[in-house]
Motif scaffolding. Structure first.
Motif, mmCIF file in Angstrom:
data_model
loop_
_atom_site.group_PDB
_atom_site.id
_atom_site.type_symbol
_atom_site.label_atom_id
_atom_site.label_comp_id
_atom_site.label_asym_id
_atom_site.label_seq_id
_atom_site.Cartn_x
_atom_site.Cartn_y
_atom_site.Cartn_z
ATOM 1 N N HIS A 1 0.863 -1.181 0.000
ATOM 2 C CA HIS A 1 0.000 0.000 0.000
ATOM 3 C C HIS A 1 0.899 1.231 0.000
ATOM 4 N N ASP A 2 1.415 1.535 -1.178
ATOM 5 C CA ASP A 2 2.445 2.566 -1.325
ATOM 6 C C ASP A 2 1.820 3.959 -1.234
ATOM 7 N N PRO A 3 2.305 4.802 -0.307
ATOM 8 C CA PRO A 3 1.762 6.160 -0.189
ATOM 9 C C PRO A 3 1.847 6.967 -1.483
ATOM 10 N N ARG A 4 2.811 6.649 -2.355
ATOM 11 C CA ARG A 4 2.938 7.401 -3.608
ATOM 12 C C ARG A 4 1.814 7.100 -4.576
ATOM 13 N N TYR A 5 1.095 5.994 -4.367
ATOM 14 C CA TYR A 5 0.046 5.571 -5.288
ATOM 15 C C TYR A 5 -1.277 5.420 -4.544
ATOM 16 N N ALA A 6 -1.583 6.434 -3.716
ATOM 17 C CA ALA A 6 -2.838 6.444 -2.957
ATOM 18 C C ALA A 6 -2.969 5.185 -2.101
ATOM 19 N N TYR A 7 -1.857 4.756 -1.524
ATOM 20 C CA TYR A 7 -1.837 3.592 -0.644
ATOM 21 C C TYR A 7 -2.389 2.355 -1.351
ATOM 22 N N PRO B 1 -1.189 -0.509 -4.841
ATOM 23 C CA PRO B 1 -0.021 -1.282 -5.278
ATOM 24 C C PRO B 1 1.047 -0.403 -5.902
ATOM 25 N N PRO B 2 2.336 -0.725 -5.672
ATOM 26 C CA PRO B 2 3.423 0.133 -6.138
ATOM 27 C C PRO B 2 3.882 -0.133 -7.561
ATOM 28 N N ASP B 3 3.389 -1.211 -8.174
ATOM 29 C CA ASP B 3 3.891 -1.579 -9.496
ATOM 30 C C ASP B 3 2.826 -2.374 -10.238
ATOM 31 N N THR B 4 3.206 -2.934 -11.360
ATOM 32 C CA THR B 4 2.240 -3.626 -12.212
ATOM 33 C C THR B 4 2.109 -5.109 -11.905
ATOM 34 N N ARG B 5 2.777 -5.590 -10.889
ATOM 35 C CA ARG B 5 2.579 -6.997 -10.536
ATOM 36 C C ARG B 5 1.142 -7.186 -10.038
ATOM 37 N N PRO B 6 0.510 -8.286 -10.394
ATOM 38 C CA PRO B 6 -0.876 -8.475 -9.956
ATOM 39 C C PRO B 6 -1.004 -8.584 -8.444
ATOM 40 N N LEU C 1 -4.072 6.631 -10.256
ATOM 41 C CA LEU C 1 -2.737 6.358 -9.716
ATOM 42 C C LEU C 1 -2.442 4.864 -9.641
ATOM 43 N N ARG C 2 -3.434 4.046 -9.865
ATOM 44 C CA ARG C 2 -3.221 2.606 -9.726
ATOM 45 C C ARG C 2 -2.362 2.060 -10.853
ATOM 46 N N LYS C 3 -1.640 0.979 -10.525
ATOM 47 C CA LYS C 3 -0.837 0.251 -11.502
ATOM 48 C C LYS C 3 -1.497 -1.063 -11.911
ATOM 49 N N THR C 4 -2.416 -1.541 -11.080
ATOM 50 C CA THR C 4 -3.157 -2.762 -11.398
ATOM 51 C C THR C 4 -4.635 -2.513 -11.124
#
Length: 394
Positions: free
Chosen positions: A44-50, A52-57, A302-305
């Motif tokens: 729950h990455d603060p940079r991405y609205a808490y 996912p930090p990347d594109t991994r499922p 902001l989500r990656k997945t």
């Protein structure tokens, strides 16, 4: 340690402030995991609205950081308005007739199985594929080993029950206080629910949408086009409260099976959401199989997945799926010897649960519900739902 009297209002406020500060540190501390390498912030990455930090499922975890679960991390923002889970939701802003049963609604997870931030925080601490503490005692020992013991002891309050022999009140466990601290941190409005996106400013008359954003909002709201607002409510509440961009209901979207998730390599495994496998109290309710809670769309750009299994990695693809799931199934599910496949992550016996309201059209839909430029317009509108980190005052 002697039992404490009921806290005064001032003492309770000071305790809440202390819990919030402590929770922010606990949230970022990897020492609470069996691997020593995973914290709450890892997924729950603060940079991405808490989120996912990347594109991994799903993010790796476990004692050696080599294991993976089967659900994408949800965002932790705007959870303060999520109602407790109920099997029968009647009160709803979007229905003129509040006697209508809207069905299963609420809860803080994809399947709604917990209702409080403290209960939600315990899930990754004990999950064998996440922070991998085997028991609550193990989690508490890690808190103490990380040096939090004295701080937690100062915050312990009498528990509800008494000691069987003496009648003296028991105190909260250190783990209970830590979970309370994590919950308190996630109730910090400036961080987790500031309501200061461009769309919020637009609703307050302080900002103007661009022509493409305004068109996207119109398509988002149009029941014959995007129809997004039927589940992702975009109008302010009857009492003037900002829209949550979700009705928190449970719905079966039939998103494609994600073969990047190790569990899905077993053809007999299916994540059925409300009826299991992580939730067990509705395992005998076939009408609930395949249903997942509708998330808020706030900060969605902001989500990656996207979706419960992280099968998509762009916001545009997520919107396009709604528009073309049934008119172009081969795009999403692939093709077999007899033509396009459909609904490949839900056993056939549960497919009557799949939602076919617009923009979906069900089997036989001939044309997409949205054109490419209409999809782009909705995406442009969705980008107005991102919080402004530089504007902290409401």
């Amino acid at each position: 340690m002697p039992a404490r009297a009921a806290l005064s209002r001032q003492a309770a406020f000071r305790r809440a402030q202390t819990l919030t500060t402590l929770g922010a540190r606990l949230f970022r501390d990897p020492r609470l995991s069996a691997s020593g390498r995973q914290s709450c912030a890892s997924c729950h990455d603060p940079r991405y609205a808490y989120g996912p930090p990347d594109t991994r499922p799903v993010e790796p975890g476990g004692p050696s950081m080599t294991l993976r679960g089967f659900r994408a991390p949800p965002s932790l923002t705007y959870l303060e308005a999520v109602p407790r889970f109920t099997e029968h939701a009647f009160d709803s802003d979007e229905e003129a007739d509040e006697s209508i049963d809207n069905g299963p609604t609420g809860g803080l997870t994809w399947d709604g199985r917990v209702d409080t931030g403290a209960a939600q925080a315990l899930i990754p601490l004990l999950s064998p594929v996440e922070m991998a503490n085997r028991t609550e005692d193990d989690a508490e020992k890690r808190l103490v080993a990380a040096g939090y013991g004295p701080e937690l002891d100062l915050l312990r309050l009498p528990a509800a029950r008494s000691r069987p022999s003496s009648g003296a009140p028991l105190l909260q466990s250190r783990l209970s206080v830590a979970l309370e601290a994590l919950e308190a941190y996630q109730q910090d409005w400036k961080t987790f629910y500031p309501y200061n996106s461009k769309y919020d400013l637009f609703l307050a008359g302080k900002a103007t949408l661009t022509p493409v954003e305004a068109r996207g909002l119109a398509l988002f709201s149009d029941p014959e086009k995007g129809n997004c607002a039927s589940c992702h409510i975009s109008a302010p509440g009857k009492d003037g409260t900002p829209p949550q961009l979700s009705d928190y209901g449970m719905i079966a979207l039939a998103v494609p099976r994600n073969m990047a998730i190790p569990a899905n390599r077993n053809p007999n495994f299916h994540d059925l959401g409300l009826c299991g496998p992580l939730r067990t109290d509705f395992s005998d309710r076939p009408e609930y199989c395949g249903l997942f809670r509708t998330p808020s769309l706030r900060n969605v750009a902001l989500r990656k997945t996207f979706f419960h299994n992280g099968v998509m990695h762009s916001l545009r693809d997520a919107v396009a799926f709604y528009a073309t799931r049934d008119s172009d199934p081969g795009r999403w599910y692939g093709k077999g010897p007899n033509g396009p496949l459909r609904y490949d992550d839900l056993p056939r016996k549960y497919r009557s649960n799949i939602n076919s309201d617009p923009p979906f059209g069900g089997v036989g839909q001939k044309h997409p519900s949205l054109s490419d430029d209409e999809i782009d317009a909705i995406v442009a509108f969705l980008k107005t739902l991102t919080d402004n980190p530089d504007q902290k005052d409401r």
